[in-house]
Design a protein around this motif. Structure first.
Motif, PDB file in Angstrom:
ATOM      1  N   PHE A  77       0.647  -5.940   2.605  1.00 44.23           N
ATOM      2  CA  PHE A  77      -0.441  -5.218   1.962  1.00 44.23           C
ATOM      3  C   PHE A  77      -0.564  -3.823   2.558  1.00 44.23           C
ATOM      4  CE2 PHE A  77      -1.508  -9.710   1.677  1.00 44.23           C
ATOM      5  CZ  PHE A  77      -1.807  -9.852   0.332  1.00 44.23           C
ATOM      6  N   ALA A  78      -0.743  -2.843   1.677  1.00 42.27           N
ATOM      7  CA  ALA A  78      -1.060  -1.498   2.159  1.00 42.27           C
ATOM      8  C   ALA A  78      -2.576  -1.364   2.246  1.00 42.27           C
ATOM      9  CB  ALA A  78      -0.507  -0.459   1.192  1.00 42.27           C
ATOM     10  N   ALA A  79      -3.049  -0.594   3.222  1.00 42.59           N
ATOM     11  CA  ALA A  79      -4.478  -0.330   3.362  1.00 42.59           C
ATOM     12  C   ALA A  79      -4.678   1.169   3.226  1.00 42.59           C
ATOM     13  CB  ALA A  79      -4.964  -0.819   4.725  1.00 42.59           C
ATOM     14  N   GLU A  80      -5.626   1.576   2.382  1.00 44.38           N
ATOM     15  CA  GLU A  80      -5.756   3.005   2.053  1.00 44.38           C
ATOM     16  C   GLU A  80      -7.232   3.399   1.901  1.00 44.38           C
ATOM     17  OE1 GLU A  80      -4.189   4.233  -1.848  1.00 44.38           O
ATOM     18  OE2 GLU A  80      -3.057   5.787  -0.786  1.00 44.38           O
ATOM     19  N   PRO A  81      -7.602   4.587   2.388  1.00 43.81           N
ATOM     20  CA  PRO A  81      -8.985   5.039   2.189  1.00 43.81           C
ATOM     21  C   PRO A  81      -9.238   5.328   0.704  1.00 43.81           C
ATOM     22  CG  PRO A  81      -7.837   6.366   3.861  1.00 43.81           C
ATOM     23  CD  PRO A  81      -6.801   5.556   3.166  1.00 43.81           C
TER      24      PRO A  81
ATOM     25  N   ALA B 223      -1.833   6.175  -3.311  1.00 51.49           N
ATOM     26  CA  ALA B 223      -0.852   5.075  -3.388  1.00 51.49           C
ATOM     27  C   ALA B 223      -1.365   3.992  -4.332  1.00 51.49           C
ATOM     28  CB  ALA B 223      -0.566   4.504  -2.009  1.00 51.49           C
ATOM     29  N   ALA B 224      -2.659   3.688  -4.240  1.00 50.72           N
ATOM     30  CA  ALA B 224      -3.227   2.670  -5.135  1.00 50.72           C
ATOM     31  C   ALA B 224      -3.116   3.125  -6.586  1.00 50.72           C
ATOM     32  CB  ALA B 224      -4.691   2.405  -4.770  1.00 50.72           C
ATOM     33  N   LEU B 225      -3.417   4.409  -6.851  1.00 48.31           N
ATOM     34  CA  LEU B 225      -3.301   4.934  -8.217  1.00 48.31           C
ATOM     35  C   LEU B 225      -1.841   4.930  -8.673  1.00 48.31           C
ATOM     36  CD1 LEU B 225      -5.809   7.961  -8.000  1.00 48.31           C
ATOM     37  CD2 LEU B 225      -6.181   5.714  -9.083  1.00 48.31           C
ATOM     38  N   SER B 226      -0.931   5.280  -7.762  1.00 47.73           N
ATOM     39  CA  SER B 226       0.497   5.287  -8.110  1.00 47.73           C
ATOM     40  C   SER B 226       0.953   3.897  -8.506  1.00 47.73           C
ATOM     41  CB  SER B 226       1.336   5.773  -6.916  1.00 47.73           C
ATOM     42  OG  SER B 226       0.915   7.053  -6.486  1.00 47.73           O
ATOM     43  N   LYS B 227       0.582   2.922  -7.685  1.00 48.41           N
ATOM     44  CA  LYS B 227       0.992   1.526  -7.947  1.00 48.41           C
ATOM     45  C   LYS B 227       0.435   1.054  -9.297  1.00 48.41           C
ATOM     46  CE  LYS B 227       2.133  -2.677  -5.799  1.00 48.41           C
ATOM     47  NZ  LYS B 227       3.525  -3.025  -5.590  1.00 48.41           N
TER      48      LYS B 227
ATOM     49  N   ASP C 263       8.033  -1.775  -5.757  1.00 45.77           N
ATOM     50  CA  ASP C 263       8.705  -3.060  -6.004  1.00 45.77           C
ATOM     51  C   ASP C 263       8.315  -4.159  -5.025  1.00 45.77           C
ATOM     52  OD1 ASP C 263      10.065  -1.527  -7.845  1.00 45.77           O
ATOM     53  OD2 ASP C 263      11.936  -1.443  -6.685  1.00 45.77           O
ATOM     54  N   LEU C 264       8.050  -3.810  -3.790  1.00 43.27           N
ATOM     55  CA  LEU C 264       8.003  -4.848  -2.755  1.00 43.27           C
ATOM     56  C   LEU C 264       6.668  -4.995  -2.032  1.00 43.27           C
ATOM     57  CD1 LEU C 264      11.523  -4.084  -1.200  1.00 43.27           C
ATOM     58  CD2 LEU C 264      10.952  -5.881  -2.832  1.00 43.27           C
ATOM     59  N   VAL C 265       5.824  -3.973  -2.097  1.00 36.36           N
ATOM     60  CA  VAL C 265       4.504  -4.108  -1.468  1.00 36.36           C
ATOM     61  C   VAL C 265       3.626  -4.938  -2.415  1.00 36.36           C
ATOM     62  CG1 VAL C 265       2.406  -2.859  -0.788  1.00 36.36           C
ATOM     63  CG2 VAL C 265       4.674  -2.024  -0.063  1.00 36.36           C
ATOM     64  N   ASP C 266       3.002  -6.007  -1.863  1.00 33.01           N
ATOM     65  CA  ASP C 266       2.300  -6.954  -2.740  1.00 33.01           C
ATOM     66  C   ASP C 266       1.051  -6.359  -3.370  1.00 33.01           C
ATOM     67  OD1 ASP C 266       3.582  -9.878  -2.318  1.00 33.01           O
ATOM     68  OD2 ASP C 266       3.850  -8.645  -0.542  1.00 33.01           O
ATOM     69  N   ASP C 267       0.284  -5.613  -2.585  1.00 29.86           N
ATOM     70  CA  ASP C 267      -0.946  -5.058  -3.147  1.00 29.86           C
ATOM     71  C   ASP C 267      -1.435  -3.927  -2.241  1.00 29.86           C
ATOM     72  OD1 ASP C 267      -3.045  -4.718  -4.874  1.00 29.86           O
ATOM     73  OD2 ASP C 267      -3.886  -6.728  -4.607  1.00 29.86           O
ATOM     74  N   ILE C 268      -2.334  -3.117  -2.780  1.00 32.28           N
ATOM     75  CA  ILE C 268      -2.918  -2.031  -1.992  1.00 32.28           C
ATOM     76  C   ILE C 268      -4.420  -2.228  -1.968  1.00 32.28           C
ATOM     77  CG2 ILE C 268      -3.244   0.479  -1.839  1.00 32.28           C
ATOM     78  CD1 ILE C 268      -0.476   0.816  -3.014  1.00 32.28           C
ATOM     79  N   ILE C 269      -4.981  -2.330  -0.761  1.00 30.38           N
ATOM     80  CA  ILE C 269      -6.419  -2.569  -0.601  1.00 30.38           C
ATOM     81  C   ILE C 269      -7.072  -1.247  -0.199  1.00 30.38           C
ATOM     82  CG2 ILE C 269      -8.171  -3.976   0.594  1.00 30.38           C
ATOM     83  CD1 ILE C 269      -6.090  -5.796  -0.613  1.00 30.38           C
ATOM     84  N   THR C 270      -8.009  -0.764  -0.994  1.00 26.46           N
ATOM     85  CA  THR C 270      -8.699   0.474  -0.595  1.00 26.46           C
ATOM     86  C   THR C 270     -10.023   0.129   0.094  1.00 26.46           C
ATOM     87  OG1 THR C 270      -9.737   0.660  -2.765  1.00 26.46           O
ATOM     88  CG2 THR C 270      -7.690   1.878  -2.432  1.00 26.46           C
ATOM     89  N   VAL C 271     -10.394   0.984   1.043  1.00 23.06           N
ATOM     90  CA  VAL C 271     -11.635   0.769   1.807  1.00 23.06           C
ATOM     91  C   VAL C 271     -12.423   2.070   1.856  1.00 23.06           C
ATOM     92  CG1 VAL C 271     -10.794  -1.127   3.235  1.00 23.06           C
ATOM     93  CG2 VAL C 271     -10.342   1.235   3.946  1.00 23.06           C
TER      94      VAL C 271
ATOM     95  N   LYS D  48     -12.651  -7.263  -0.824  1.00 29.06           N
ATOM     96  CA  LYS D  48     -11.477  -7.230  -1.707  1.00 29.06           C
ATOM     97  C   LYS D  48     -10.347  -8.115  -1.172  1.00 29.06           C
ATOM     98  CE  LYS D  48     -12.280  -2.498  -3.159  1.00 29.06           C
ATOM     99  NZ  LYS D  48     -12.069  -1.146  -2.657  1.00 29.06           N
ATOM    100  N   PHE D  49     -10.145  -8.043   0.146  1.00 25.01           N
ATOM    101  CA  PHE D  49      -9.071  -8.843   0.741  1.00 25.01           C
ATOM    102  C   PHE D  49      -9.469 -10.308   0.779  1.00 25.01           C
ATOM    103  CE2 PHE D  49      -6.523 -10.576   4.254  1.00 25.01           C
ATOM    104  CZ  PHE D  49      -5.267 -10.096   3.942  1.00 25.01           C
ATOM    105  N   LYS D  50     -10.724 -10.541   1.178  1.00 27.92           N
ATOM    106  CA  LYS D  50     -11.180 -11.934   1.297  1.00 27.92           C
ATOM    107  C   LYS D  50     -11.148 -12.644  -0.058  1.00 27.92           C
ATOM    108  CE  LYS D  50     -14.045 -11.386   5.430  1.00 27.92           C
ATOM    109  NZ  LYS D  50     -15.402 -11.214   5.962  1.00 27.92           N
ATOM    110  N   CYS D  51     -11.459 -11.887  -1.134  1.00 26.32           N
ATOM    111  CA  CYS D  51     -11.527 -12.502  -2.470  1.00 26.32           C
ATOM    112  C   CYS D  51     -10.207 -12.432  -3.220  1.00 26.32           C
ATOM    113  CB  CYS D  51     -12.610 -11.821  -3.297  1.00 26.32           C
ATOM    114  SG  CYS D  51     -14.222 -11.892  -2.528  1.00 26.32           S
ATOM    115  N   ASN D  52      -9.206 -11.809  -2.638  1.00 23.00           N
ATOM    116  CA  ASN D  52      -7.912 -11.690  -3.299  1.00 23.00           C
ATOM    117  C   ASN D  52      -7.272 -13.080  -3.368  1.00 23.00           C
ATOM    118  OD1 ASN D  52      -5.125 -11.139  -3.827  1.00 23.00           O
ATOM    119  ND2 ASN D  52      -5.467  -9.026  -3.179  1.00 23.00           N
TER     120      ASN D  52
END
Lengths: 332, 332
Positions: B210-214, B220-224, B256-264, B299-303
């Protein structure tokens, strides 16, 4: 090769009791990492190995002694819980070790103790009882709790199980850096330095052990110079964890086996603390920086006995410090 | 079991190049310790393993990539030194790696860069050249230095040697915790997450990344979400190390390979930073706390995909932060 006590002196712990402590507490403690820094090696002219006990459970080495002490008692003995008095890390350590064993803990804390250390005790489920700040009031209150509850008293340092528990820091450090020439250890009541000294000098008598002490709380240095325990009327240092006096179980080790005591002033302590944060990137409380302060001091550099001292272990004793000023500045 | 690239995609690094990087840089880097805390495990409901790259040389993971990059060049190539532009940890990392190799380094730094990061570059002997804060000015200045000196340009993330170097974090982490279920990694230009993902998914494809992003730098989240690289016009976050955009070498891995991006959000970042200092006792910069912030987020806990995710690695990416407010308060 066992240490030969001077005269008929028998010390409170030995390699056997410390190894027993290690077996007893190992499943419960963190094996703390060693940190090093080329910048600090260059500054000191030695190879420094920082034993980061600030990463220990409860954020100080104190958990080792409290854990060994509480696990050494049988179920009948601990049926009514444990009690101690402490303004600092021993308080949190006893609460945490008691929680682990599933018994109540009563922690007498002087009213002027740092807020972050009171918070730790509460977080670990300890029952906080405030006393006045004098040692007399602390002892009186703890004794009253003992009589009312039947809880066993766990001394912060003048106790063979506590000393043996703290000695496990020395065993771990020697496993991690077998080629160690010296260890520098902040001194207060002397539990940590006694345990480590008895451990490492039993394994390798040529390892030097230096105590590091604030000038404003230099009772151990005065004791060593005078040949008997000296207590101070006034203590004045930022290092709030180094205010206790030696006990009758720790003093003989300091007297006979600790090579020297290096005192440092407040500026040296603050400077070393800054280096811990800015170079090592560890959160330490002021007391924990006193070992590095000693190694960087002119007294240590000019000490003839350290001429060939190359590999030096330094114990970063704890990390409980109030950082609210930092968060206030961010939230502005 | 090798990763099968989607379609004809060939990624910038692979297990072979990352293992080569490990052999190349291992004599020069710190093998960083893992930290853990029962308090944070309870808070997150998982077993957290913190990979403390804030204890890496230069106080961030960036030294791995810079070191691999500079050691991969032959003597003729590096004869005129190296040049880069960076407002952050890559600057210090390149200066330090160049110093180690005995070559000059030219570091273009935007005039608004944090003082502590400029100080690092100078401490390591890098030649600082200030530019304006725009990416255009940074690139123009670096290019000018390259033309004048013949120094080789070392990109902060869009470079196969850099990506392979950062990937060694993943190899080490898996050695330290073979039973890992997931890794959470702060994302900026994507060098670190690309390297780690290619390393760990080659060894164990079932590990989630998982990527973590402000939220204030969520490119990155928008790109994905959009399926192509998105760049932001405005970036607004305390996490000064997470302001870069993905590159053409890092984006395919994220896609392709990062499962998800979590923004905080900013409050979550500051709260996680506080926990790093107060519970883990490590000095981290805001960017380094973003992984923990993500793991603690709803977001992570409920994913749904994290329901059975038990053992989670979190990369504490760096520790270069200005703490002068702390020292000012002590010196008062």
């Amino acid at each position: 090769m066992p240490i030969l006590p001077k005269g008929n002196q028998v010390y409170a712990a030995d390699l056997v009791s410390i190894r027993e402590a290690q077996i007893r507490i190992n499943p419960h403690i963190h094996k703390t990492p060693l940190l090093s820094s080329q910048t600090l090696n260059n500054l000191s002219g030695r190879n420094l190995f920082f034993k980061a006990e600030c990463f220990q459970k409860g954020a100080s080495f104190k958990f080792r002694g409290a854990c060994n002490s509480i696990l050494s008692l049988n179920d009948r003995q601990v049926g009514n819980g444990v009690v101690t008095h402490s303004s600092g890390n021993h308080a949190g350590a006893v609460a945490l070790a008691a929680k682990m064993r599933g018994i109540p803990s009563y922690i007498v804390i002087p009213e002027n103790a740092p807020e972050c250390k009171v918070k730790n005790v509460k977080r670990y489920g300890g029952q906080v009882i405030f006393s006045q700040s004098t040692m007399l009031s602390r002892e009186h209150t703890a004794n009253k709790v003992h009589q009312e509850t039947g809880a066993v008293f766990i001394h912060p340092y003048n106790d063979k199980h506590v000393i043996s528990g703290q000695g496990t820091v020395g065993l771990e450090l020697l496993e991690q850096v077998p080629e160690l020439d010296a260890i520098v250890i902040p001194i207060s009541g002397g539990g940590l330095i006694s345990g480590i000294t008895l451990a490492v000098k039993s394994i390798n008598p040529s390892i030097q052990v230096f105590a590091a002490e604030p000038e404003g709380a230099n009772d151990a240095a005065l004791s060593k110079a005078k040949g008997e325990i000296v207590k101070l009327d006034e203590i004045n240092t930022i290092a709030d964890g180094l205010r206790a006096s030696l006990g009758d179980l720790t003093w003989p080790v300091v007297r006979d086996l600790v090579d020297d005591i290096i005192t440092v002033n407040e500026l040296e302590i603050i400077n070393a603390m800054k280096l811990c944060y800015e170079i090592l990137k560890v959160v330490v409380e002021p007391s924990a920086a006193v070992g590095l302060a000693a190694v960087l001091s002119e007294k240590f550099k000019c000490n003839a006995s350290t001429n060939s001292t190359k590999n030096v272990g330094i114990i970063l004793t704890g990390g409980n410090v109030d950082l609210s000023v930092l968060w206030d500045s961010i939230n502005k």
